[in-house]
Design a protein around this motif. Structure first.
Motif, short mmCIF file in Angstrom:
data_model
loop_
_atom_site.label_atom_id
_atom_site.label_comp_id
_atom_site.label_asym_id
_atom_site.label_seq_id
_atom_site.Cartn_x
_atom_site.Cartn_y
_atom_site.Cartn_z
N VAL A 136 -42.38 -62.41 44.54
CA VAL A 136 -43.38 -62.19 45.58
C VAL A 136 -43.48 -60.69 45.85
N ILE A 137 -44.47 -60.29 46.64
CA ILE A 137 -44.69 -58.88 46.96
C ILE A 137 -44.39 -58.64 48.43
N LYS A 138 -43.65 -57.59 48.70
CA LYS A 138 -43.31 -57.21 50.07
C LYS A 138 -43.98 -55.88 50.40
N LEU A 139 -44.71 -55.85 51.51
CA LEU A 139 -45.35 -54.62 51.98
C LEU A 139 -44.58 -54.07 53.17
N THR A 140 -44.20 -52.80 53.09
CA THR A 140 -43.52 -52.12 54.19
C THR A 140 -44.38 -50.95 54.64
N PHE A 141 -44.84 -50.98 55.87
CA PHE A 141 -45.70 -49.91 56.39
C PHE A 141 -44.85 -48.74 56.88
N GLU A 142 -45.14 -47.57 56.34
CA GLU A 142 -44.41 -46.36 56.72
C GLU A 142 -45.18 -45.52 57.73
N ASP A 143 -46.50 -45.65 57.73
CA ASP A 143 -47.34 -44.89 58.66
C ASP A 143 -48.63 -45.68 58.87
N PHE A 144 -49.13 -45.70 60.11
CA PHE A 144 -50.34 -46.48 60.37
C PHE A 144 -51.08 -45.90 61.57
N ASP A 145 -52.31 -45.44 61.34
CA ASP A 145 -53.12 -44.85 62.41
C ASP A 145 -54.59 -45.01 62.05
N LEU A 146 -55.22 -46.10 62.54
CA LEU A 146 -56.64 -46.37 62.31
C LEU A 146 -57.38 -46.39 63.64
N GLU A 147 -58.66 -46.05 63.60
CA GLU A 147 -59.47 -46.09 64.81
C GLU A 147 -59.55 -47.55 65.29
N ARG A 148 -58.98 -47.80 66.44
CA ARG A 148 -58.82 -49.17 66.93
C ARG A 148 -60.17 -49.88 67.11
N GLY A 149 -60.25 -51.07 66.52
CA GLY A 149 -61.43 -51.89 66.68
C GLY A 149 -62.60 -51.55 65.78
N TYR A 150 -62.52 -50.42 65.07
CA TYR A 150 -63.65 -49.99 64.24
C TYR A 150 -63.26 -49.85 62.76
N ASP A 151 -62.05 -49.39 62.52
CA ASP A 151 -61.56 -49.25 61.14
C ASP A 151 -60.44 -50.25 60.93
N THR A 152 -60.48 -50.98 59.82
CA THR A 152 -59.53 -52.08 59.63
C THR A 152 -58.91 -52.08 58.24
N LEU A 153 -57.72 -52.63 58.16
CA LEU A 153 -57.06 -52.91 56.89
C LEU A 153 -56.76 -54.40 56.86
N THR A 154 -57.42 -55.11 55.95
CA THR A 154 -57.20 -56.55 55.80
C THR A 154 -56.24 -56.79 54.66
N VAL A 155 -55.22 -57.61 54.91
CA VAL A 155 -54.20 -57.92 53.91
C VAL A 155 -54.29 -59.40 53.59
N GLY A 156 -54.44 -59.72 52.29
CA GLY A 156 -54.58 -61.11 51.89
C GLY A 156 -53.67 -61.49 50.74
N ASP A 157 -53.45 -62.79 50.60
CA ASP A 157 -52.59 -63.33 49.56
C ASP A 157 -53.40 -63.61 48.30
N GLY A 158 -52.75 -63.51 47.13
CA GLY A 158 -53.42 -63.81 45.87
C GLY A 158 -54.30 -62.67 45.39
N ALA A 159 -55.24 -63.00 44.50
CA ALA A 159 -56.09 -61.98 43.89
C ALA A 159 -57.57 -62.18 44.18
N VAL A 161 -60.20 -61.44 46.37
CA VAL A 161 -60.47 -60.52 47.48
C VAL A 161 -61.53 -61.11 48.40
N GLY A 162 -61.25 -61.10 49.69
CA GLY A 162 -62.21 -61.60 50.67
C GLY A 162 -62.04 -63.06 51.02
N ASP A 163 -61.14 -63.76 50.36
CA ASP A 163 -60.90 -65.17 50.67
C ASP A 163 -60.30 -65.27 52.07
N GLN A 164 -61.09 -65.76 53.02
CA GLN A 164 -60.66 -65.80 54.41
C GLN A 164 -59.46 -66.72 54.63
N LYS A 165 -59.32 -67.73 53.80
CA LYS A 165 -58.19 -68.64 53.93
C LYS A 165 -56.88 -67.98 53.52
N ALA A 166 -56.98 -66.90 52.76
CA ALA A 166 -55.78 -66.23 52.26
C ALA A 166 -55.41 -64.99 53.08
#
Length: 207
Positions: A136-159, A161-166
């Motif tokens: 499996v893949i493990k993501l570790t965030f070292e730094d995070f600073d996005l404009e709240r509510g306007y800029d987003t990072l979506t993380v999903g399972d599998g390959a 892209v955009g599958d809302q269920k994942a």
């Protein structure tokens, strides 16, 4: 006409050597007769060479996942009869252009331009695939600073892209996310920004 530049200050040959020496002294771009100042080391990078005498050259490189912007090597040159300076500015290390297919046991994902402010209207997608399909893949965030509510990072399972269920998370703001673990050997990230001011972005390692 030869142009000499040292740590952000461009020096053109001139009859007014007194003025040039004054500028160099104020900026700290040259020290003494045969020694340049320490050029430093780029953030997220490395420097090879610790000899700063006139005629010496130092070399720069970046950590994995970053690209060098600027000169790979700079040399200590004579600027005036009494002062020396570096031939160019110290380079910087930035994250490469957004998105891509990433493979391997580990690596880095970062927002465009990181650690400098990311661009407006970005839409970047990364798909991470472990070389061992049983892992499996493990993501570790070292730094995070996005404009709240306007800029987003979506993380999903599998390959897919955009599958809302994942979708695991839709992240925004400045709180560093917790560890994210996939259920398969693949994971995707989609980074979107709006058309107004941005922030410094994110850096995440995967394994």
């Amino acid at each position: 006409m030869t142009e000499l530049k040292s740590r952000g200050v461009k020096m053109m040959p001139s009859k007014d050597n007194h003025h040039k020496i004054s500028v160099l002294s104020q900026m700290g771009v040259a020290q003494g007769h045969n020694m340049c100042p320490d050029p430093g080391i780029p953030d997220r990078g490395r420097r090879k060479g610790s000899d700063f005498r006139r005629g010496a050259t130092v070399h720069f490189s970046c950590d994995e996942g970053y690209e060098l912007q600027g000169s790979k090597s700079i040399s200590c040159l004579r600027v005036t009869d009494s002062y020396v300076g570096w031939s160019d500015d110290r380079p910087i290390c930035r994250a490469p252009m957004c998105g891509g297919q990433l493979r391997g046991p580990n690596g880095i994902v970062a927002s465009p331009n990181y650690p400098v402010q990311y661009d407006n209207n970005a839409n970047c997608t990364w798909v991470i695939t472990a070389t061992d399909t049983t892992k499996v893949i493990k993501l570790t965030f070292e730094d995070f600073d996005l404009e709240r509510g306007y800029d987003t990072l979506t993380v999903g399972d599998g390959a897919v892209v955009g599958d809302q269920k994942a979708v695991f998370h839709v992240l925004s703001g400045t709180t560093t996310p917790d560890l994210v673990v996939s259920t398969s050997h693949q994971m995707w990230l989609n980074f979107k920004t709006d058309d107004t001011s941005g922030s410094l972005g994110f850096k995440v390692s995967y394994e």
